[in-house]
Design a protein around this motif. Structure first.
Motif: not given
Length: 833
Positions: A521-548
């Motif tokens: 949990a400590e890592f996740l709190l440090g990894w999250l960044v503030v994104g659009q609309g004030g949500h906490l988000e992950t950046n960079p982020s991938t969906s395992p082994e899948h491209k878009f």
């Protein structure tokens, strides 16, 4: 059987509940018993894998194991090979798992993602990748060579079997009127692989034996003791892991029986014996993930000598008896019977039917007993490859024939390692999950370095997609589509609260589980960044082994806040809040931060086509039937999406599964089975069960996707053990689901396929064990008991619900059938559970 008990008030309450459900013949028994008594009849139906010829391919051969040591039994006649594995044999030495250049690359990637330049971010993210994992190795072979007469054996007499109830591989055949039998098992109490070879006539047994390895090694004989010693080292590093294996030979026979030395001192030759017993022990210099082998205090040679010395006066019968006692204490906790269908017998009219033939015919006869065999095979394999004190089960469990196994045989943390342990709790094998938590504790140590150096997160720990015996936590090497995924450790941490929920083991939660959750949990709190609309988000982020497909039409893999990221983080935050409440730590500063952060996480979203969105934006999917179903984590194994509380997301999940299709590797098939079960779609869950029973030709395995080999090893292909283990959990999910307060009985039972059946010894949350039987597709009887004190469950069956207290009771056993009597008193002295 004694005890005459009666308390009218309690008896009235029980009758009232049963009367409420009389139309369903719903009888529940309230009981409790200790784990050591959870031994149920697992032999009501044949639990054997059967072969009518020696193995032609490795995936025709039989796996045995004691958690640490494994062997593959080929069952050859003139020549026999037992391929050996030790779970500590890996290339390499401990690594640093940190990259001081990563922060600069991370900053660039985040800016590119924020600007919507996803292909550019994906290309830049390669700079965040690190080194590949180390490689799981093989130990060697026991090679047996019989005299020329064995080449003329009668093929009609040949039979090779793996008995799941005894964890014993047996080979039988006849030569010139002599019946030969070989028995092989891997004993956990004595940490050895044991073989007994016998002939039906005195003096009929003659053969030679030696040890061999594909790794750098030497062998020497100890003729005075009838022993062979093999010593070697793992490749890839001059100071890598060293190992030793030692084989002890014992013979019985008359005066003519003898043992001699052949081939310049490399082979032992047995002549004219009645029987022979081989005992193989092994050891390595691996002394934990943080100790370089060159600094290890372990001496493999000395360890092997000590191990065999301790067994010098242990007879074969005692070795086998201890093996059975230890193994069956675990295996016989759970039994499953499903109503027979056409062709359900593996032995019809005296004619032995090979398991491979049963797999072939499953498409038409849909034999339920094959499903039972596969369910129990998964439990057998977990017991055989993961025990307290062993290494965590890798991509192949412990069974490997290659110097360079597929995907390095490494632990993959984006589904495969987690799936390995899905059956541990519901299938009543909690001890087998201990290596997972030991492994996570090691990941937490190395993961702190990776989090701090690579990502500038000063507190907590992280692990990525691929690891190894050295607890590697840095990203994998190569494309960000698989390498850049820092959610591996977080997914593993969801097993912590799950373990507590099933076992109610507060000591585990406080001493081992909570520290892991806390660091995650400590890592996740440090990894999250503030994104659009004030949500906490992950950046960079991938969906395992899948491209878009990015807005510019190019393919990309890196964006922000994939659904899987947010689902895992939501689950971890929910778990640590529940754990903190249990441990009285609600006022901790970390818990306060988690509570605030959880409220700011973006919700799971539904796309325009009604499916669950995989990415934060509605990108075009270049591969709609991709093997991973990562964005459905919240449905299973997570708990955020449920038919009872989020019907809209369940509807979207159903559409997502339909869009994904049925094709995929074995682990994907099993994951989809569990997902359909959570959606209460029995027919769809069964469709995936049926889809798995597709016999793969190992000579052309590249033509297949998913399926099983003739020894029921599940295929990606090639072989991966995750689907074998996950299958058992998926079947359990079809039969019972629980939240700790609500228990759903037969939620995804395919009633037309399995109209009658019984499952005994399954576990559910709240420390409760369950037996249930059904007839003509309807629930007939259920028994509940608790090993952890009183528990309250709301029992659900269809539209019916009743609240029941699961309380303490007296326990009796009779003719190996479990019989329980409630201390709150049922009128009968004993009601069968």
């Amino acid at each position: 059987m004694a005890s005459s008990l009666s308390t009218s008030g309690s008896h009235h309450r029980i009758n009232s509940i049963c009367s409420f459900l009389v139309p369903l013949r719903f009888l529940f028994l309230i009981a409790s018993l200790h784990d050591s008594l959870l031994l149920v009849d697992a032999t009501a139906s044949s639990l054997k894998l059967t072969f009518t010829a020696p193995a032609k391919y490795w995936t025709d051969a039989i796996p045995i194991g004691n958690g640490r040591l494994g062997a593959i039994v080929w069952g050859g006649v003139a020549n026999e090979t037992l391929q050996l594995n030790d779970d500590t044999l890996w290339t390499g030495v401990p690594g640093s798992y940190s990259d001081p250049n990563a922060p600069a690359a991370l900053s660039v990637v985040r800016k590119l993602v924020s600007a919507g330049l996803y292909p550019e971010a994906s290309a830049e993210a390669i700079k965040l990748s690190a080194t590949p994992s180390q490689v799981y190795q093989l130990l060697g072979d026991i090679v047996l060579e019989f005299d020329a007469s064995h080449q003329k054996y009668d093929p009609t007499t040949y039979l090779r079997e793996l008995d799941l109830d005894t964890a014993t591989a047996t080979v039988k055949y006849s030569v010139a009127g002599v019946d030969y039998t070989r028995e092989h098992f891997a004993t956990n109490p004595h940490q050895a692989i044991v073989t007994r070879i016998s002939g039906s006539k005195p003096g009929s047994l003659s053969f030679t034996l030696h040890l061999h390895s594909k790794l750098n090694h030497t062998t020497r004989l100890l003729p005075a003791q009838n022993q062979i010693l093999l010593e070697g080292s793992c490749r890839g590093h001059p100071n890598g892991i060293r190992f030793a294996a030692m084989l002890d030979l014992r013979i019985r026979g008359g005066e003519k029986a003898s043992v001699s030395v052949l081939d310049g001192g490399n082979k032992l030759k047995v002549d004219l014996a009645d029987s022979a017993v081989l005992i193989l022990v092994a050891s390595s210099s691996f002394d934990g993930p943080f100790t370089s082998p060159v600094d290890s205090n372990k001496d493999p040679n000395s360890d092997c000598h000590k191990a065999l010395s301790s067994l010098a006066n242990v007879a074969y019968a005692d070795l086998r008896a201890r093996h059975l006692e230890d193994y069956q204490r675990l295996f016989r906790r759970v039994s499953l019977q499903l109503s027979p269908g056409p062709g359900s017998s593996s032995n019809s009219g005296g004619h032995v039917v090979a398991t491979a033939e049963r797999v072939k015919s499953f498409k038409t006869d849909e034999d339920p007993s094959l499903v039972v065999l596969m369910f129990q095979y998964g439990r057998y394999l977990l017991i055989s490859c993961s025990r307290p004190g062993t290494q965590v089960a890798n991509l192949q469990g412990i069974w490997n024939k290659d110097v360079n196994p597929p995907w390095d045989g490494a632990q993959h943390l984006n589904i495969n390692l987690q799936m390995n342990y899905w059956p541990a709790l519901p299938c009543n094998l909690k001890e087998c999950q201990e290596p997972l938590f030991d492994y996570m504790s090691s990941l937490a140590v190395n993961g702190k370095k990776t989090a701090k150096v690579n990502y500038g997160v000063n507190n907590g720990w992280v692990a990525h997609q691929v690891s190894d015996i050295w607890a590697k936590t840095s990203p994998d090497q190569g494309d960000a589509v698989w390498a850049m995924w820092p959610m591996g450790g977080a997914w593993l941490c969801t097993h912590v609260w799950e373990h507590y929920s099933y076992t109610m083991d507060k000591d585990f939660l406080e001493k081992k589980g909570y520290p892991l959750l806390e660091g995650c949990a400590e890592f996740l709190l440090g990894w999250l960044v503030v994104g659009q609309g004030g949500h906490l988000e992950t950046n960079p982020s991938t969906s395992p082994e899948h491209k878009f497909i990015a807005p510019d039409g190019k393919q990309a893999s890196v964006s922000n806040s994939t659904t899987m990221d947010m689902s895992i983080i939501t689950q971890v935050f929910s778990d640590i809040l529940a754990a903190a409440e249990t441990l009285g730590r609600q006022d901790d500063e970390l818990v306060h931060k988690v509570r605030l952060a959880r409220a700011r996480l973006p919700p799971t979203k539904i796309a325009k086509d009604g499916t669950v969105m995989e990415w934060a934006f509605e990108f075009e999917d270049p591969e709609p039937q991709h093997r991973h179903v990562s964005h459905l984590f919240g449905l299973f194994p997570g708990h955020a999406i449920t038919p009872q509380h989020t019907p809209d997301l369940c509807s979207a999940s159903e559409k997502t599964l339909v869009k994904r299709g049925v094709e995929g590797p074995g682990w994907s098939t099993v994951w989809k089975t569990a997902l359909w079960a959570r959606l209460l779609k029995s027919n769809k869950a069964y469709e995936m069960v049926k889809h798995l029973f597709n016999l793969v030709d190992p000579a052309h395995e590249g033509d297949y996707e998913g399926g099983v080999f003739s020894n029921l090893f599940t295929a990606h292909p090639p072989f991966q053990i995750d689907a074998n283990l996950g299958f058992s959990a998926a079947i359990a999910e079809m039969l019972v689901q629980g939240t700790g307060t609500d228990l759903y009985l037969l939620p995804a039972l395919p009633r037309d396929k399995w109209p009658d059946g019984c499952a005994k010894g399954l576990r559910v949350k709240g420390g409760v064990t369950l037996n249930l039987c059904w007839k003509q597709g309807q629930l007939h009887e259920v028994g509940l008991w608790s090993t952890e004190g009183d528990s309250v469950q709301q029992l659900h069956y269809g539209e019916n619900m009743v609240k029941a207290s699961v309380v303490s009771c007296n326990v009796y056993t009779f003719n190996r059938n479990l019989v329980c009597v409630s201390t709150e008193s049922l009128s009968e002295e004993g009601s069968s559970c």
